[in-house]
Write an enzyme that holds these catalytic residues in place. Structure first.
Site, PDB file in Angstrom:
ATOM      1  N   LYS A   1       3.365 -32.782  82.257  1.00  0.00           N
ATOM      2  CA  LYS A   1       3.544 -34.241  82.210  1.00  0.00           C
ATOM      3  C   LYS A   1       4.355 -34.634  80.966  1.00  0.00           C
ATOM      4  O   LYS A   1       5.303 -35.421  81.053  1.00  0.00           O
ATOM      5  CB  LYS A   1       2.171 -34.939  82.202  1.00  0.00           C
TER       6      LYS A   1
ATOM      7  N   GLN B   1      -6.987 -36.697  80.494  1.00  0.00           N
ATOM      8  CA  GLN B   1      -6.988 -35.639  81.502  1.00  0.00           C
ATOM      9  C   GLN B   1      -8.419 -35.268  81.896  1.00  0.00           C
ATOM     10  O   GLN B   1      -9.297 -35.100  81.046  1.00  0.00           O
ATOM     11  CB  GLN B   1      -6.226 -34.402  80.972  1.00  0.00           C
TER      12      GLN B   1
ATOM     13  N   ASP C   1      -2.985 -43.770  85.327  1.00  0.00           N
ATOM     14  CA  ASP C   1      -3.637 -42.860  86.278  1.00  0.00           C
ATOM     15  C   ASP C   1      -4.213 -43.629  87.465  1.00  0.00           C
ATOM     16  O   ASP C   1      -4.604 -43.025  88.469  1.00  0.00           O
ATOM     17  CB  ASP C   1      -4.790 -42.122  85.584  1.00  0.00           C
TER      18      ASP C   1
END
Ligand code: GUN
Length: 304
Positions: free
Chosen positions: A64, A108, A131
């Site tokens: 990412k 994450q 997200d």
């Protein structure tokens, strides 16, 4: 016949087309960044919080961050030991919420067991939640309102849309009910839009007669994390199969000591499909583009 179709050209190659699509989207985003720069505006800035040393999470986050750099975004990686307390992590989230330099950020997952995941997600400012995990974004997505859609489902919708895969009136079966993939996927595939407009069945670990359900699927989306559990006898001829699973399976003969396996037994299922995504090299590339697209939206919304 199948091999001929696969290797005839990069556009037709089953192992290339997601990469090509992800590359196209990244090129488009790169051009938007150039335009922002030319107009004297700030470039998007994504931050990622990585807790602990889970190998797969490290790989995903590195990918990412690398993608951000390649297309001209700024990126910040915040790494913390697995022993971090929930309070300390919540403070990091609070700091990122109020940091004007950061347009969007992710924490994450998975997090260590002693941390309440939902407390962390709920602490994220929905406007920076690229997200799409915060209840505000999930709720808005369910209502069909503008929202950050979680990266993997967003990437899959892009995959369907840009490959002109018609969904309307089809039967979509989703395997898995996670908040990250299965549940949002089932909502997006049933919304009144294209892609969407499917009749959706959501299957999970307690579904009886799984094979009966999967055999009804025109579009089968598999996100269970159970390597190669979908076999050829479970798939209808001509189906579209999207494999989201990616599991490290120990293999002493492999250089890294493991091989990556999807949830679908690719070699035997692929010949039956009109479209299938391989693992690795399928949905993964699209997940990153989903996140990058959300980050650009977050930045634009802040400076509109
Ligand atoms: N873990 C697995 N997939 C994801 C994702 O899309 N976002 C975050 N934050 N964690 C994940």
């Amino acid at each position: 016949m199948y091999l001929k179709v696969v290797f005839k050209s990069p556009e037709n190659c089953i192992f290339c087309r997601q990469f090509l699509l992800a590359k196209t989207i990244k090129e488009e985003l790169k051009q938007e960044v150039e335009q922002l720069k030319a107009a004297g505006k700030k470039v998007p800035h994504l931050a990622a919080v990585l807790v602990g040393d889970d190998g797969a999470s490290q790989t995903y986050v590195a990918s990412k961050v690398r993608s951000c750099e390649r297309i001209g975004y700024e990126s910040t990686l915040i790494r913390r030991d697995a022993k971090i307390t929930e309070e300390e992590l919540l403070q990091i989230v609070k700091d990122l919420n109020s940091d004007d330099a950061i347009d969007g950020f992710i924490v994450q997952l998975p997090l260590p067991k002693h941390i309440h995941v939902n407390r962390v997600i709920e602490a994220i400012d929905p406007a920076k939640d690229v997200d799409g995990f915060h209840p505000v974004n999930v709720g808005r997505m369910v209502m069909g309102l503008p929202a950050f859609i979680s990266a993997t489902p967003f990437g899959i919708m892009q995959l369907l849309e840009r490959n002109h895969i018609s969904t309307s009136g089809k039967h979509c079966v989703v395997l898995g009910r996670s908040n990250i993939v299965g549940r949002p996927m089932s909502v997006l595939m049933s919304r009144n839009a294209e892609p969407g407009n499917c009749t959706v069945t959501l299957c999970h670990s307690r579904t009886s007669n799984l094979k009966e359900e999967t055999l009804r699927a025109d579009i089968l989306i598999v996100a269970l994390g159970r390597p190669e559990m979908v076999t050829a006898d479970m798939v209808k001829e001509g189906a579209i199969v999207i494999d989201v699973g990616i599991t490290r399976v120990p293999d002493k003969s492999a250089e890294k000591g493991y091989v990556l396996k999807g949830d679908v037994k690719f070699d035997e299922v692929a010949p039956k499909c009109s479209y299938i995504t391989p693992v690795p090299g399928g949905v993964g590339a699209m997940t990153v583009t989903g996140l990058l697209m959300n980050t650009l939206q977050a930045a634009k919304a802040r400076y509109a």
